[in-house]
Write a protein that holds these residues in place. Structure first.
Motif, PDB file in Angstrom:
ATOM      1  N   SER A   1       0.844  -1.190   0.000  1.00  0.00           N
ATOM      2  CA  SER A   1       0.000   0.000   0.000  1.00  0.00           C
ATOM      3  C   SER A   1       0.879   1.240   0.000  1.00  0.00           C
ATOM      4  CB  SER A   1      -0.907  -0.013   1.241  1.00  0.00           C
ATOM      5  OG  SER A   1      -1.743   1.122   1.299  1.00  0.00           O
ATOM      6  N   LEU A   2       0.318   2.355  -0.512  1.00  0.00           N
ATOM      7  CA  LEU A   2       1.026   3.625  -0.592  1.00  0.00           C
ATOM      8  C   LEU A   2       0.095   4.756  -0.175  1.00  0.00           C
ATOM      9  CD1 LEU A   2       2.520   2.953  -4.125  1.00  0.00           C
ATOM     10  CD2 LEU A   2       3.939   3.210  -2.078  1.00  0.00           C
ATOM     11  N   ALA A   3       0.673   5.812   0.403  1.00  0.00           N
ATOM     12  CA  ALA A   3      -0.087   7.017   0.731  1.00  0.00           C
ATOM     13  C   ALA A   3       0.837   8.214   0.574  1.00  0.00           C
ATOM     14  CB  ALA A   3      -0.652   6.944   2.145  1.00  0.00           C
ATOM     15  N   PHE A   4       0.271   9.362   0.169  1.00  0.00           N
ATOM     16  CA  PHE A   4       1.086  10.537  -0.151  1.00  0.00           C
ATOM     17  C   PHE A   4       0.432  11.783   0.428  1.00  0.00           C
ATOM     18  CE2 PHE A   4       2.240  14.024  -3.132  1.00  0.00           C
ATOM     19  CZ  PHE A   4       3.624  13.963  -3.031  1.00  0.00           C
ATOM     20  N   GLU A   5       1.262  12.651   1.040  1.00  0.00           N
ATOM     21  CA  GLU A   5       0.783  13.936   1.534  1.00  0.00           C
ATOM     22  C   GLU A   5       1.963  14.893   1.641  1.00  0.00           C
ATOM     23  OE1 GLU A   5      -2.305  14.896   4.934  1.00  0.00           O
ATOM     24  OE2 GLU A   5      -0.294  14.828   5.821  1.00  0.00           O
ATOM     25  N   ASN A   6       1.807  16.083   1.041  1.00  0.00           N
ATOM     26  CA  ASN A   6       2.782  17.173   1.186  1.00  0.00           C
ATOM     27  C   ASN A   6       4.221  16.739   0.914  1.00  0.00           C
ATOM     28  OD1 ASN A   6       0.683  18.916   1.899  1.00  0.00           O
ATOM     29  ND2 ASN A   6       0.921  18.463   4.082  1.00  0.00           N
ATOM     30  N   GLY A   7       4.398  15.996  -0.175  1.00  0.00           N
ATOM     31  CA  GLY A   7       5.736  15.615  -0.578  1.00  0.00           C
ATOM     32  C   GLY A   7       6.294  14.379   0.088  1.00  0.00           C
ATOM     33  N   THR A   8       5.553  13.795   1.027  1.00  0.00           N
ATOM     34  CA  THR A   8       6.003  12.576   1.707  1.00  0.00           C
ATOM     35  C   THR A   8       5.153  11.392   1.251  1.00  0.00           C
ATOM     36  OG1 THR A   8       6.789  13.758   3.671  1.00  0.00           O
ATOM     37  CG2 THR A   8       6.315  11.413   3.928  1.00  0.00           C
ATOM     38  N   LEU A   9       5.835  10.363   0.766  1.00  0.00           N
ATOM     39  CA  LEU A   9       5.185   9.121   0.366  1.00  0.00           C
ATOM     40  C   LEU A   9       5.522   8.053   1.390  1.00  0.00           C
ATOM     41  CD1 LEU A   9       3.604   7.618  -1.974  1.00  0.00           C
ATOM     42  CD2 LEU A   9       5.865   6.908  -2.787  1.00  0.00           C
ATOM     43  N   CYS A  10       4.501   7.376   1.896  1.00  0.00           N
ATOM     44  CA  CYS A  10       4.697   6.266   2.820  1.00  0.00           C
ATOM     45  C   CYS A  10       4.392   4.969   2.089  1.00  0.00           C
ATOM     46  CB  CYS A  10       3.808   6.401   4.048  1.00  0.00           C
ATOM     47  SG  CYS A  10       4.042   5.068   5.245  1.00  0.00           S
ATOM     48  N   ALA A  11       5.329   4.024   2.139  1.00  0.00           N
ATOM     49  CA  ALA A  11       5.155   2.714   1.506  1.00  0.00           C
ATOM     50  C   ALA A  11       5.064   1.652   2.593  1.00  0.00           C
ATOM     51  CB  ALA A  11       6.325   2.419   0.570  1.00  0.00           C
ATOM     52  N   ALA A  12       3.997   0.847   2.537  1.00  0.00           N
ATOM     53  CA  ALA A  12       3.786  -0.233   3.499  1.00  0.00           C
ATOM     54  C   ALA A  12       4.245  -1.545   2.863  1.00  0.00           C
ATOM     55  CB  ALA A  12       2.314  -0.311   3.888  1.00  0.00           C
ATOM     56  N   PHE A  13       5.094  -2.282   3.575  1.00  0.00           N
ATOM     57  CA  PHE A  13       5.693  -3.504   3.045  1.00  0.00           C
ATOM     58  C   PHE A  13       5.208  -4.726   3.806  1.00  0.00           C
ATOM     59  CE2 PHE A  13       8.594  -0.322   1.548  1.00  0.00           C
ATOM     60  CZ  PHE A  13       9.164  -0.834   0.378  1.00  0.00           C
ATOM     61  N   GLY A  14       4.949  -5.808   3.036  1.00  0.00           N
ATOM     62  CA  GLY A  14       4.689  -7.117   3.615  1.00  0.00           C
ATOM     63  C   GLY A  14       5.784  -8.081   3.194  1.00  0.00           C
ATOM     64  N   ARG A  15       5.978  -9.131   3.969  1.00  0.00           N
ATOM     65  CA  ARG A  15       7.072 -10.062   3.686  1.00  0.00           C
ATOM     66  C   ARG A  15       6.824 -10.919   2.452  1.00  0.00           C
ATOM     67  NH1 ARG A  15       7.803 -10.679   9.500  1.00  0.00           N
ATOM     68  NH2 ARG A  15       9.902  -9.980  10.033  1.00  0.00           N
ATOM     69  N   TYR A  16       5.560 -11.151   2.102  1.00  0.00           N
ATOM     70  CA  TYR A  16       5.260 -12.149   1.082  1.00  0.00           C
ATOM     71  C   TYR A  16       4.711 -11.494  -0.177  1.00  0.00           C
ATOM     72  CZ  TYR A  16       5.900 -15.484   4.832  1.00  0.00           C
ATOM     73  OH  TYR A  16       6.431 -16.207   5.865  1.00  0.00           O
TER      74      TYR A  16
END
Length: 325
Positions: A183-198
């Motif tokens: 999953s990804l989310a973006f706000e004010n120049g910051t992107l957060c990426a959520a990682f799973g192991r599989y």
């Protein structure tokens, strides 16, 4: 809801004051005029197992998987009636495996594990048309924000795209860490990426979240946090990141899921604000701030209040037809 059922809740969507739940063989719709007291309005059976949902222009688009491949079905929802109007075999469009799907006006934006990023013109919902795509193997997730679009792969790459005519043009990319970008989310120049192991290639190692600084021309990692569970979803609101967690590989009765809230005002040093934990199998969520509607695979939908980031809390369980209660 405290007994196991053979049915599963695979995904949820909140749109137009309605909560949709994708169950093993049906779509269930609830009115959320009162956001923490959903009222069941209708349901419709599907040919396959629904796993992706999107709504735009008054139509509900459902990606289903079954033994012959994936199908895209289109439903009309009026009052207490949910009716399938069109069904399209995805292989008639493109030979692939859609992993994420977002509505953008007259387009469905699809991230496909084999075919990359492509859009489907749904200006006429009765006759969807495939537009030319971008071949980026391994795409797992997509996030749309204004004129920017971001996609994540099952081997840890994050790619930016910019609007180009009726489609999207690749921008910059970054190999963050060996892991599956769920999953990804973006706000004010910051992107957060959520990682799973599989990912689609099995065990990939890293589970957690990474914070990236992004614009149309550049992308760099600011920080990352390794977690003890898969990060299945992420949402950013006013400098606070909410992360959906799921433990992998355990039975439903011994699986720890939850939500963690982070202050990301300084993406170099994100600060943990609060947590919510329970025995559950969280698969997916959709946010209608301040509420998170969470697909708990075995038990239905749970509603979590995120308004106080120091103390996220469950405020309701939503019974789902077909699951034991």
């Amino acid at each position: 809801m405290n007994e196991r059922s053979n049915a599963n809740v695979n995904a949820v969507l909140v749109a137009d004051r309605t909560l949709y739940a994708a169950v093993s063989d049906r779509i269930v719709a609830y009115s959320i005029a009162d956001p923490i007291r959903p009222k069941l309005t209708c349901e419709a059976h599907t040919r396959g197992a629904p796993y992706l949902l999107a709504r735009t222009n008054g139509a509900l688009f459902v990606m289903e998987v079954f033994h012959e491949g994936e199908e895209l079905s289109v439903f009309t929802h009026a009052g207490e009636t949910l009716t399938e109007s069109v069904r399209i075999h995805v292989a008639d469009f493109v030979s692939g495996f859609p992993r994420d799907m977002r509505a953008d006006g007259n387009d469905l934006i699809v991230a496909d594990i084999y075919r990359g990023l492509y859009t489907i013109d749904i200006s006429n919902a009765e006759h969807p048309l495939l537009r030319e795509g971008v071949m980026v193997p391994g795409l797992q997730s997509v996030h749309h924000s204004g004129t920017m679009l971001f996609a994540g792969s099952d081997h840890g790459d994050v790619i930016s795209f910019t609007r180009s005519g009726d489609g999207w043009k690749p921008g910059v990319s970054l190999s963050v860490v060996e892991g599956c970008v769920e999953s990804l989310a973006f706000e004010n120049g910051t992107l957060c990426a959520a990682f799973g192991r599989y990912g689609s290639h099995g065990y990939t190692g890293f589970s957690g979240i990474a914070f990236l600084e992004c614009d149309a021309a550049s992308m760099r990692e600011r920080s990352r946090i390794e977690l003890d569970r898969n990060a299945m979803g992420v949402h950013i609101k006013d400098g606070v990141a909410a992360v959906l967690l799921q433990e992998w590989g355990h039975e439903w009765y011994d699986t720890a899921s939850g939500v963690r809230m982070y202050d990301i005002a300084d993406p170099d040093t994100p600060l943990l604000l609060g947590t919510y934990e329970r025995k559950a199998k969280f698969e997916h969520w959709n946010i209608a701030w301040p509420y998170a509607y969470v697909a708990d695979r075995m038990f239905g939908v749970r509603i979590i209040d995120l308004s106080d980031p120091k103390s996220p809390r469950e405020v309701a369980e939503v019974p789902v037809p077909g699951l034991s209660g």
